[in-house]
Design a protein around this motif. Structure first.
Motif, PDB file in Angstrom:
ATOM      1  N   VAL A  71      -2.978   7.795   7.555  1.00 13.73           N
ATOM      2  CA  VAL A  71      -2.934   7.978   6.105  1.00 13.73           C
ATOM      3  C   VAL A  71      -4.323   8.100   5.495  1.00 13.73           C
ATOM      4  O   VAL A  71      -4.456   8.466   4.334  1.00 13.73           O
ATOM      5  N   MET A  72      -5.358   7.824   6.264  1.00 11.72           N
ATOM      6  CA  MET A  72      -6.724   7.896   5.761  1.00 11.72           C
ATOM      7  C   MET A  72      -7.379   9.249   6.008  1.00 11.72           C
ATOM      8  O   MET A  72      -8.491   9.488   5.551  1.00 11.72           O
ATOM      9  N   GLN A  73      -6.726  10.147   6.702  1.00 13.43           N
ATOM     10  CA  GLN A  73      -7.330  11.432   7.052  1.00 13.43           C
ATOM     11  C   GLN A  73      -7.767  12.216   5.819  1.00 13.43           C
ATOM     12  O   GLN A  73      -8.851  12.787   5.786  1.00 13.43           O
ATOM     13  N   GLU A  74      -6.951  12.240   4.793  1.00 16.59           N
ATOM     14  CA  GLU A  74      -7.301  12.975   3.565  1.00 16.59           C
ATOM     15  C   GLU A  74      -8.564  12.383   2.924  1.00 16.59           C
ATOM     16  O   GLU A  74      -9.424  13.114   2.429  1.00 16.59           O
ATOM     17  N   HIS A  75      -8.686  11.061   2.964  1.00 22.67           N
ATOM     18  CA  HIS A  75      -9.879  10.415   2.407  1.00 22.67           C
ATOM     19  C   HIS A  75     -11.117  10.779   3.225  1.00 22.67           C
ATOM     20  O   HIS A  75     -12.187  11.011   2.669  1.00 22.67           O
ATOM     21  N   MET A  76     -10.962  10.821   4.525  1.00 19.78           N
ATOM     22  CA  MET A  76     -12.079  11.193   5.407  1.00 19.78           C
ATOM     23  C   MET A  76     -12.495  12.642   5.140  1.00 19.78           C
ATOM     24  O   MET A  76     -13.686  12.942   5.013  1.00 19.78           O
ATOM     25  N   ASP A  77     -11.506  13.527   5.050  1.00 22.92           N
ATOM     26  CA  ASP A  77     -11.799  14.938   4.799  1.00 22.92           C
ATOM     27  C   ASP A  77     -12.519  15.123   3.461  1.00 22.92           C
ATOM     28  O   ASP A  77     -13.494  15.875   3.377  1.00 22.92           O
ATOM     29  N   SER A  78     -12.064  14.425   2.428  1.00 21.83           N
ATOM     30  CA  SER A  78     -12.695  14.570   1.114  1.00 21.83           C
ATOM     31  C   SER A  78     -14.105  13.978   1.119  1.00 21.83           C
ATOM     32  O   SER A  78     -15.003  14.512   0.467  1.00 21.83           O
ATOM     33  N   TRP A  79     -14.331  12.881   1.875  1.00 26.02           N
ATOM     34  CA  TRP A  79     -15.677  12.309   1.978  1.00 26.02           C
ATOM     35  C   TRP A  79     -16.629  13.300   2.656  1.00 26.02           C
ATOM     36  O   TRP A  79     -17.779  13.437   2.254  1.00 26.02           O
ATOM     37  N   THR A 105     -15.016  -9.520   3.098  1.00 25.76           N
ATOM     38  CA  THR A 105     -14.245  -8.390   2.560  1.00 25.76           C
ATOM     39  C   THR A 105     -13.640  -7.561   3.681  1.00 25.76           C
ATOM     40  O   THR A 105     -12.490  -7.123   3.596  1.00 25.76           O
ATOM     41  N   LYS A 106     -14.408  -7.361   4.745  1.00 27.27           N
ATOM     42  CA  LYS A 106     -13.912  -6.593   5.893  1.00 27.27           C
ATOM     43  C   LYS A 106     -12.691  -7.288   6.504  1.00 27.27           C
ATOM     44  O   LYS A 106     -11.688  -6.645   6.831  1.00 27.27           O
ATOM     45  N   ALA A 107     -12.751  -8.607   6.655  1.00 26.34           N
ATOM     46  CA  ALA A 107     -11.628  -9.372   7.216  1.00 26.34           C
ATOM     47  C   ALA A 107     -10.431  -9.331   6.273  1.00 26.34           C
ATOM     48  O   ALA A 107      -9.288  -9.121   6.704  1.00 26.34           O
ATOM     49  N   ASP A 108     -10.678  -9.525   4.993  1.00 26.64           N
ATOM     50  CA  ASP A 108      -9.606  -9.512   3.996  1.00 26.64           C
ATOM     51  C   ASP A 108      -8.917  -8.147   3.968  1.00 26.64           C
ATOM     52  O   ASP A 108      -7.696  -8.050   4.067  1.00 26.64           O
ATOM     53  N   ASN A 109      -9.708  -7.096   3.857  1.00 20.29           N
ATOM     54  CA  ASN A 109      -9.130  -5.749   3.830  1.00 20.29           C
ATOM     55  C   ASN A 109      -8.445  -5.418   5.148  1.00 20.29           C
ATOM     56  O   ASN A 109      -7.373  -4.813   5.154  1.00 20.29           O
ATOM     57  N   GLY A 110      -9.065  -5.790   6.256  1.00 21.59           N
ATOM     58  CA  GLY A 110      -8.475  -5.506   7.561  1.00 21.59           C
ATOM     59  C   GLY A 110      -7.103  -6.132   7.705  1.00 21.59           C
ATOM     60  O   GLY A 110      -6.151  -5.487   8.163  1.00 21.59           O
ATOM     61  N   PHE A 111      -6.974  -7.385   7.285  1.00 21.74           N
ATOM     62  CA  PHE A 111      -5.682  -8.058   7.394  1.00 21.74           C
ATOM     63  C   PHE A 111      -4.642  -7.377   6.514  1.00 21.74           C
ATOM     64  O   PHE A 111      -3.563  -7.029   6.984  1.00 21.74           O
ATOM     65  N   PHE A 112      -4.975  -7.175   5.238  1.00 22.27           N
ATOM     66  CA  PHE A 112      -3.977  -6.616   4.325  1.00 22.27           C
ATOM     67  C   PHE A 112      -3.694  -5.137   4.586  1.00 22.27           C
ATOM     68  O   PHE A 112      -2.566  -4.686   4.402  1.00 22.27           O
ATOM     69  N   HIS A 113      -4.689  -4.388   5.043  1.00 19.04           N
ATOM     70  CA  HIS A 113      -4.435  -2.989   5.398  1.00 19.04           C
ATOM     71  C   HIS A 113      -3.514  -2.908   6.607  1.00 19.04           C
ATOM     72  O   HIS A 113      -2.544  -2.145   6.612  1.00 19.04           O
ATOM     73  N   SER A 114      -3.799  -3.693   7.634  1.00 22.19           N
ATOM     74  CA  SER A 114      -2.952  -3.636   8.830  1.00 22.19           C
ATOM     75  C   SER A 114      -1.551  -4.121   8.515  1.00 22.19           C
ATOM     76  O   SER A 114      -0.571  -3.573   9.030  1.00 22.19           O
ATOM     77  N   LEU A 115      -1.423  -5.119   7.673  1.00 21.77           N
ATOM     78  CA  LEU A 115      -0.094  -5.599   7.277  1.00 21.77           C
ATOM     79  C   LEU A 115       0.670  -4.500   6.533  1.00 21.77           C
ATOM     80  O   LEU A 115       1.827  -4.208   6.856  1.00 21.77           O
ATOM     81  N   ALA A 116       0.016  -3.863   5.574  1.00 21.47           N
ATOM     82  CA  ALA A 116       0.672  -2.806   4.790  1.00 21.47           C
ATOM     83  C   ALA A 116       1.045  -1.612   5.658  1.00 21.47           C
ATOM     84  O   ALA A 116       2.145  -1.069   5.546  1.00 21.47           O
ATOM     85  N   PHE A 117       0.151  -1.204   6.555  1.00 24.32           N
ATOM     86  CA  PHE A 117       0.437  -0.046   7.390  1.00 24.32           C
ATOM     87  C   PHE A 117       1.495  -0.361   8.441  1.00 24.32           C
ATOM     88  O   PHE A 117       2.323   0.478   8.767  1.00 24.32           O
ATOM     89  N   THR A 118       1.488  -1.575   8.964  1.00 21.22           N
ATOM     90  CA  THR A 118       2.491  -1.969   9.949  1.00 21.22           C
ATOM     91  C   THR A 118       3.881  -2.019   9.318  1.00 21.22           C
ATOM     92  O   THR A 118       4.849  -1.550   9.899  1.00 21.22           O
ATOM     93  N   LEU A 119       3.956  -2.585   8.115  1.00 23.40           N
ATOM     94  CA  LEU A 119       5.243  -2.721   7.435  1.00 23.40           C
ATOM     95  C   LEU A 119       5.607  -1.486   6.614  1.00 23.40           C
ATOM     96  O   LEU A 119       6.645  -1.453   5.966  1.00 23.40           O
ATOM     97  N   GLN A 120       4.709  -0.470   6.637  1.00 25.33           N
ATOM     98  CA  GLN A 120       4.918   0.749   5.848  1.00 25.33           C
ATOM     99  C   GLN A 120       5.132   0.417   4.373  1.00 25.33           C
ATOM    100  O   GLN A 120       5.983   0.986   3.698  1.00 25.33           O
ATOM    101  N   ASN A 121       4.319  -0.532   3.879  1.00 25.90           N
ATOM    102  CA  ASN A 121       4.450  -1.028   2.511  1.00 25.90           C
ATOM    103  C   ASN A 121       3.164  -0.706   1.736  1.00 25.90           C
ATOM    104  O   ASN A 121       2.368  -1.586   1.447  1.00 25.90           O
TER     105      ASN A 121
END
Length: 175
Positions: A71-79, A105-121
């Protein structure tokens, strides 16, 4: 033995098994084993997930890491088409510039990003959260102090206009 010393009691069955007559130590032993097994399973699942999700790559400064999640590919392409492509990577804008804040911040984002992407939420397109908007704003101000000093609030704690309000395509072009 003298008359003042108490007479020792003969050992009971509970003493031989390590518990008292009600079996408290025995129950504690079972609970400790179950807790240890639970921690082992949790550590095993965590280790597998960290490996499967390429978790070690997130400790780097490599922008390619961000596209581990499709889901981050579009962000990478635009960057890659942005004006900051040659001067800043993801961590420069999306993480605090001080050591402790960066890793928290890296740990916080990593946890919540992986949780959201795993649960498709998660929202599609992905939306930046307010706490991460503050981090990005601080990064803009930190890198461009010589230009924005006149726009900084007079009193500490006051708000200023968000840099990306006017410069929304600087970090991610075509957005």
């Amino acid at each position: 033995m003298t008359d003042s010393e108490p007479t020792p009691l003969p050992p009971t069955e509970a003493d031989e098994t390590g518990g008292d007559a009600s079996g408290n130590k025995i129950r504690f032993g079972k609970a400790a084993v179950l807790f240890t097994v639970f921690l082992g399973i949790l550590a095993g699942v965590g280790t597998f997930t960290f490996g499967y999700g390429k978790g070690a790559s997130y400790l780097s400064n490599n922008p390619e890491t961000c596209v581990n999640c499709h889901v981050m590919q579009e962000h990478m392409d635009s960057w890659q088409h942005s004006s900051h492509h040659h001067v800043a990577v993801c961590n420069d804008c999306h993480l605090p510039h001080h050591f402790l804040g960066k890793w928290v911040t890296k740990a916080d984002n990593g946890f919540f990003h992986s949780l959201a992407f795993t649960l498709q939420n998660y929202r599609d397109p992905i939306q930046i959260k307010p706490r991460n908007q503050r981090v990005t704003q601080a990064a803009c101000v930190d890198c461009h102090q010589d230009v924005v000093h006149a726009m900084l609030p007079v009193n500490a704690g006051e708000d200023m206009q968000s840099c990306v309000h006017c410069h929304s395509d600087v970090g991610h072009a075509f957005r």
